[in-house]
Enzyme design. Structure first.
Site, PDB file in Angstrom:
ATOM      1  N   SER A  79      29.235  41.684  58.361  1.00 54.93           N
ATOM      2  CA  SER A  79      28.948  42.534  59.526  1.00 54.93           C
ATOM      3  C   SER A  79      30.136  43.403  59.924  1.00 54.93           C
ATOM      4  O   SER A  79      29.948  44.434  60.570  1.00 54.93           O
ATOM      5  CB  SER A  79      28.511  41.686  60.722  1.00 54.93           C
ATOM      6  OG  SER A  79      27.203  41.217  60.529  1.00 54.93           O
ATOM      7  N   ASP A 130      32.317  40.508  68.877  1.00 54.89           N
ATOM      8  CA  ASP A 130      31.820  40.238  67.532  1.00 54.89           C
ATOM      9  C   ASP A 130      31.912  41.526  66.691  1.00 54.89           C
ATOM     10  O   ASP A 130      32.216  42.594  67.210  1.00 54.89           O
ATOM     11  CB  ASP A 130      30.371  39.726  67.617  1.00 54.89           C
ATOM     12  CG  ASP A 130      30.038  38.770  66.466  1.00 54.89           C
ATOM     13  OD1 ASP A 130      30.940  38.473  65.658  1.00 54.89           O
ATOM     14  OD2 ASP A 130      28.884  38.334  66.364  1.00 54.89           O
ATOM     15  N   ASP A 298      22.514  46.391  59.954  1.00 52.14           N
ATOM     16  CA  ASP A 298      23.797  46.476  59.254  1.00 52.14           C
ATOM     17  C   ASP A 298      23.696  45.913  57.832  1.00 52.14           C
ATOM     18  O   ASP A 298      24.426  46.306  56.948  1.00 52.14           O
ATOM     19  CB  ASP A 298      24.920  45.794  60.063  1.00 52.14           C
ATOM     20  CG  ASP A 298      24.610  44.358  60.425  1.00 52.14           C
ATOM     21  OD1 ASP A 298      23.460  43.905  60.243  1.00 52.14           O
ATOM     22  OD2 ASP A 298      25.536  43.658  60.886  1.00 52.14           O
TER      23      ASP A 298
END
Ligand SMILES: [Zn+2]
Length: 456
Positions: A79, A130, A298
């Site tokens: 990610s 994140d 993603d």
């Protein structure tokens, strides 16, 4: 002193540059781990339970295309590299955030929007530090550098950042840095609505759960949903930057559930993400000619397929509605009853399974499967904590793992991995500049096209 100047510069909004005929409200919706399998399963679930032709919001958008997701270091991206590609238009190595493959910091489109006077809001169902939200403001060689990522959030000048909890605040001066930068850190949507600050960071009401706001399937009272976060962000941006803004909305927990190979939770989190797309589409409909919405993922997670080796042609996605708990919550429950010393006998456990997951209730289990499940229940009872299956975000006892395996197999959902896959992901677009996204593309092209659509 140098840092202070950065803060001061960031606290004054630049004058807004909006070109006639270009959108002034831009929405970038990212379903983390939401591959074609998750979209197909969510739509298949609607078909199976409603049967009245209900379509996902994203499938109602006029452009439906696809994107490649490979990173600079692997055909299968993480990610951080994918977030950097989607935010900054640069391929980088897995684990790196806001830096190219040579560790040189690269600017995100959110920062460019901000430099041009647009308000910026980022919301997610996972932690705001994140990888996906972080790619829009942070520049770090490792995605786990939460303190540095938090400092970059303070420095960004962005008007709204929302999500579960900050992980870089423990035993550091991060909260003081955010306060110095004029960020009002609040918990829950009421507190966010009351804030009069230009800069707001909205966190979950539950300060214990760090990784995500909780799954909707677990119906945890008071936790934030993505729709709550999206609405709060939209209201805030309309208050502080009504003439133009950029908003990134991440459905972050689709990925967590897919890492766990938990089909019903993936479906419910994809529907939660889709509700936010609905809110944004409503906003766009009431501002005709002024908005652009781009929806993508993603990467794909789980190698999720719309079939299993067991179901043949009898896929029954409607049965997923009988699952009342995520795999994470079921594992916690199993562990707690075993620790309490009052673990139910097998016949009672079957009743619990029917009530909590649907197995032995709406979902029929044959003798061979029952035997296998019972054997794993007994070994888990006798060595709880010994043999566990771990994923990126969770660790499961073998019994829990088998329960959810069986739910996927019997409802007709297949998995090839507990990690990400290199499959292409969907891209949907609606509004001003939508035609730019129609051809198949690479993830690094998407932010370039967004900037082209707004003329920046
Ligand atoms: Zn993931």
């Amino acid at each position: 002193m140098k840092l202070r100047n950065v803060f001061l510069a960031a606290s004054f909004a630049a004058s807004l540059t909006v070109f006639a005929g270009n959108p002034k409200y831009v929405f970038y919706m990212i379903g983390d781990g939401m591959g074609m399998g998750a979209v197909s399963a969510a739509q298949g679930f609607l078909n199976a339970v409603d049967g009245d032709g209900a379509m996902l919001q994203m499938l109602q958008m006029p452009v439906a295309s696809m994107s490649q997701t490979y990173s600079a270091s692997s055909p299968v991206t993480d990610s951080a590299a994918a977030g950097t590609a989607l935010a900054c238009g640069h391929k980088t190595r897995n684990g790196m955030l806001g830096m190219d493959a040579d560790t040189v910091a690269v600017q995100s489109i959110a920062a460019r929007f901000h430099d041009n006077g647009f308000g910026v809001g980022l919301v997610t169902t996972v932690a705001p530090d994140d990888a996906t939200p972080g790619a829009f403001y942070a520049h770090v060689p490792r995605r786990s550098m939460y303190y540095e990522i938090g400092c970059d959030a303070a420095r960004s000048g962005y008007e709204f950042i929302g999500g579960a909890n900050l992980r870089g605040a423990k035993n550091t001066d991060l909260m003081a840095r955010l306060a110095d930068a004029g960020v009002d850190v609040v918990r829950g949507r009421e507190a966010a609505a009351k804030s009069t600050s230009r800069r707001v960071m909205m966190l979950n009401t539950d300060s214990v759960k760090k990784n995500n706001v909780g799954y909707t399937i677990d119906s945890i009272a008071g936790v934030l949903t993505l729709a709550d976060l999206t609405e709060s962000c939209l209201k805030h941006l309309m208050r502080v930057s009504p003439d133009g803004f950029f908003m990134m909305v991440e459905g972050g927990t689709i990925d967590h559930a897919a890492h766990s190979n938990d089909a019903a939770t993936v479906v419910m989190q994809t529907l939660d993400f889709d509700r936010s797309i609905g809110l944004v589409r409503q906003f766009a409909a009431s501002h005709p000619g002024e908005a652009l919405i781009v929806v993508t993922a993603d990467h794909e997670t789980g190698g999720m397929g719309m079939a299993s080796l067991r179901h043949h042609y009898n896929q029954r996605l409607d049965l997923l509605a009988h699952q009342r708990m995520s795999k994470d919550a079921f594992a916690e429950w199993t562990s707690s009853v075993i620790k309490s010393g009052n673990a139910p006998a097998w016949e009672d456990m079957k009743g619990e399974l029917a009530r909590r997951v649907g197995l032995f209730g709406a979902v029929a289990v044959d003798e061979a499967d029952e035997e296998a499940l019972k054997a794993l229940y007994e070994t888990t009872l006798s060595h709880m904590g010994g043999d566990k299956k771990s994923t990126l975000y969770s660790s499961f006892d073998r019994f829990t793992d088998k329960v959810y395996d069986l739910m996927s197999a019997l409802t007709g959902v297949g998995w090839t991995t507990g990690d990400h896959s290199g499959a292409v992901v969907p891209v949907f677009a609606e509004g001003e500049g939508l035609q730019l996204f129609a051809p198949a593309q690479d993830n690094v092209d998407i932010p370039v096209k967004i900037m082209k659509a707004v003329g920046l």
